[in-house]
Design a protein around this motif. Sequence first.
Motif, PDB file in Angstrom:
ATOM      1  N   GLU A 109       4.247   8.125   1.275  1.00 58.82           N
ATOM      2  CA  GLU A 109       3.297   7.913   0.181  1.00 58.82           C
ATOM      3  C   GLU A 109       2.024   7.211   0.640  1.00 58.82           C
ATOM      4  O   GLU A 109       1.025   7.199  -0.072  1.00 58.82           O
ATOM      5  CB  GLU A 109       3.954   7.108  -0.949  1.00 58.82           C
ATOM      6  CG  GLU A 109       4.394   5.703  -0.559  1.00 58.82           C
ATOM      7  CD  GLU A 109       5.847   5.626  -0.107  1.00 58.82           C
ATOM      8  OE1 GLU A 109       6.466   4.572  -0.272  1.00 58.82           O
ATOM      9  OE2 GLU A 109       6.359   6.649   0.416  1.00 58.82           O
ATOM     10  N   ASP A 110       2.053   6.608   1.840  1.00 55.59           N
ATOM     11  CA  ASP A 110       0.868   5.917   2.359  1.00 55.59           C
ATOM     12  C   ASP A 110       0.067   6.755   3.351  1.00 55.59           C
ATOM     13  O   ASP A 110      -1.105   6.462   3.610  1.00 55.59           O
ATOM     14  CB  ASP A 110       1.273   4.616   3.050  1.00 55.59           C
ATOM     15  CG  ASP A 110       1.731   3.547   2.068  1.00 55.59           C
ATOM     16  OD1 ASP A 110       1.454   3.688   0.860  1.00 55.59           O
ATOM     17  OD2 ASP A 110       2.361   2.568   2.511  1.00 55.59           O
TER      18      ASP A 110
ATOM     19  N   GLN B 125      -1.314   9.792   3.468  1.00 53.79           N
ATOM     20  CA  GLN B 125      -2.539  10.456   3.047  1.00 53.79           C
ATOM     21  C   GLN B 125      -3.652   9.458   2.771  1.00 53.79           C
ATOM     22  O   GLN B 125      -4.822   9.721   3.051  1.00 53.79           O
ATOM     23  CB  GLN B 125      -2.289  11.322   1.802  1.00 53.79           C
ATOM     24  CG  GLN B 125      -3.485  12.159   1.360  1.00 53.79           C
ATOM     25  CD  GLN B 125      -3.933  13.168   2.417  1.00 53.79           C
ATOM     26  OE1 GLN B 125      -3.124  13.661   3.203  1.00 53.79           O
ATOM     27  NE2 GLN B 125      -5.214  13.477   2.441  1.00 53.79           N
ATOM     28  N   VAL B 126      -3.272   8.290   2.232  1.00 57.30           N
ATOM     29  CA  VAL B 126      -4.273   7.245   1.993  1.00 57.30           C
ATOM     30  C   VAL B 126      -4.937   6.848   3.303  1.00 57.30           C
ATOM     31  O   VAL B 126      -6.157   6.658   3.377  1.00 57.30           O
ATOM     32  CB  VAL B 126      -3.621   6.015   1.323  1.00 57.30           C
ATOM     33  CG1 VAL B 126      -4.652   4.915   1.095  1.00 57.30           C
ATOM     34  CG2 VAL B 126      -2.966   6.404   0.006  1.00 57.30           C
TER      35      VAL B 126
ATOM     36  N   GLU C  50      -7.484   9.347   4.521  1.00 50.39           N
ATOM     37  CA  GLU C  50      -8.742   9.310   3.780  1.00 50.39           C
ATOM     38  C   GLU C  50      -9.571   8.087   4.143  1.00 50.39           C
ATOM     39  O   GLU C  50     -10.794   8.167   4.254  1.00 50.39           O
ATOM     40  CB  GLU C  50      -8.445   9.343   2.277  1.00 50.39           C
ATOM     41  CG  GLU C  50      -7.840  10.679   1.831  1.00 50.39           C
ATOM     42  CD  GLU C  50      -7.496  10.723   0.360  1.00 50.39           C
ATOM     43  OE1 GLU C  50      -7.681   9.688  -0.331  1.00 50.39           O
ATOM     44  OE2 GLU C  50      -7.039  11.780  -0.108  1.00 50.39           O
TER      45      GLU C  50
ATOM     46  N   THR D 200       3.009  -0.292  -2.293  1.00 45.74           N
ATOM     47  CA  THR D 200       2.384   0.800  -1.553  1.00 45.74           C
ATOM     48  C   THR D 200       0.879   0.568  -1.466  1.00 45.74           C
ATOM     49  O   THR D 200       0.306  -0.227  -2.231  1.00 45.74           O
ATOM     50  CB  THR D 200       2.629   2.149  -2.252  1.00 45.74           C
ATOM     51  OG1 THR D 200       1.915   2.155  -3.499  1.00 45.74           O
ATOM     52  CG2 THR D 200       4.109   2.391  -2.497  1.00 45.74           C
TER      53      THR D 200
ATOM     54  N   GLU E 188      -1.389   2.660  -2.343  1.00 42.12           N
ATOM     55  CA  GLU E 188      -1.987   3.140  -3.588  1.00 42.12           C
ATOM     56  C   GLU E 188      -1.909   2.065  -4.662  1.00 42.12           C
ATOM     57  O   GLU E 188      -2.876   1.852  -5.412  1.00 42.12           O
ATOM     58  CB  GLU E 188      -1.283   4.409  -4.056  1.00 42.12           C
ATOM     59  CG  GLU E 188      -1.972   5.080  -5.230  1.00 42.12           C
ATOM     60  CD  GLU E 188      -1.360   6.425  -5.561  1.00 42.12           C
ATOM     61  OE1 GLU E 188      -2.000   7.186  -6.302  1.00 42.12           O
ATOM     62  OE2 GLU E 188      -0.245   6.721  -5.081  1.00 42.12           O
ATOM     63  N   GLN E 189      -0.791   1.347  -4.742  1.00 41.25           N
ATOM     64  CA  GLN E 189      -0.659   0.277  -5.718  1.00 41.25           C
ATOM     65  C   GLN E 189      -1.633  -0.868  -5.422  1.00 41.25           C
ATOM     66  O   GLN E 189      -2.268  -1.410  -6.338  1.00 41.25           O
ATOM     67  CB  GLN E 189       0.783  -0.249  -5.715  1.00 41.25           C
ATOM     68  CG  GLN E 189       1.785   0.721  -6.303  1.00 41.25           C
ATOM     69  CD  GLN E 189       3.232   0.278  -6.078  1.00 41.25           C
ATOM     70  OE1 GLN E 189       3.547  -0.374  -5.072  1.00 41.25           O
ATOM     71  NE2 GLN E 189       4.114   0.651  -6.993  1.00 41.25           N
TER      72      GLN E 189
ATOM     73  N   ALA F 284      -5.240   0.242  -6.118  1.00 37.75           N
ATOM     74  CA  ALA F 284      -5.501   0.540  -7.531  1.00 37.75           C
ATOM     75  C   ALA F 284      -5.980  -0.695  -8.282  1.00 37.75           C
ATOM     76  O   ALA F 284      -6.494  -0.581  -9.400  1.00 37.75           O
ATOM     77  CB  ALA F 284      -4.246   1.094  -8.199  1.00 37.75           C
TER      78      ALA F 284
END
Length: 393
Positions: free
Chosen positions: A182-183, A185-186, A189, A255, A257-258, A261
């Motif tokens: 889940e990390d 792709q971040v 980018e 994560t 993303e968290q 965010a």
Amino acid sequence: MTSLDRLVGSVWQSPVFGDSYRCTTGYRAFAEKMRDVHSCFIEKFRPIVRDGLPDFEPAQIERLLRQTGPKTTAFCSAVAVEIEDVERLAAVSVVFGLLFLCDSLMDGGDLAMVAAVHRLLEAHTPDLCIPAANNAKPLASGVLRSELDAARAPCPDPAIVEARFGALAALAGLLPRLSYPEDAQVLLESPVAGFLSHGSAMRQLSQRYLESEEDAFWDAHADDLVAHAIGSIQTAGTVAVVYSLYRGARPELPTLEQVLANPAVAHLCERAVDAAARIFDDVGDQDVDRNAGSRGRFDLNIFNHPNRKLVESYMRFVGIEDDDVVARTLSDFHLDSRAGDDRIVGRFVDVVRDGVARLPAECWRDAGVFLMLCKRIIESGYVNTLGDTALAE
């Protein structure tokens, strides 16, 4: 004392916060670990660089290793000081080493690397947009495409492009192995696509400056230059790569993303910290950037081109609109002196300290490890005031 020792000492003793490191007592054991990381890095990095640069002589490859190895391994080891896994520290160092190498080659006019990066972004981040002036958000891959289209040199040899792409494929392949799915792709980018596309935009703006009437250029492009110069720092992504080491050891951590965010964390990284880090980098590079012939290219640097519109745009970017502060900052830029430079750096140190101090308590509760690493990376960025030449010695 080796260059590795000097770099680590400079990071740990940086005055920005003073409390970013609490576990630097056993330096001898740390130094041994750092040298192990450096040896492991060279072992991993050499074949990637050799295969990716088949047009380079062996002596050139070894020179690149000497230029890249100490800085990247010292950075990773000193920031991730609690991590004992030499292999993973070396792998993170390879990520940053490849980014540094890739950027350096493209800055030097290596169109094969530009083409390889364009291919990488089209393959892995085809929909990623980057912020520019006036709320514009060009495609990251499109920025590289524009650089290729504008090049006046012949198209690069497809075989060399393929070799360069092989090195980038190694970079893209490392990130999933360093992080959770889940990390990954971040991390592709930011920092990878964000850093390389903003750097491309900067090269294009520097070339446009040389071809334009100065006042007209700043009227049209001051805000764009600020957006791309600051955006190229990619603090959030840089922290994220190192954070993957900590999350690997502690999967209960949030994560990426968290973490990103959270608007306060993202704003701190993308505004105050990125802007200060760009100042730290540019003040250290201003002498090299003045002498374009020394590196074969011209780079816009706010310390060498303190146009009023540029400085005002820069200050607005970090939320400073007080006319007196802006005027004093502009005056310090125009002094072109050590004293003026020190005051500018000090002003942006204050911006970063204030930004960190204003973070809500829940940010530290939910993203404390990420923010600890962010503070350490700010300290390492401050060391860039010494300049890349000094850091590579």
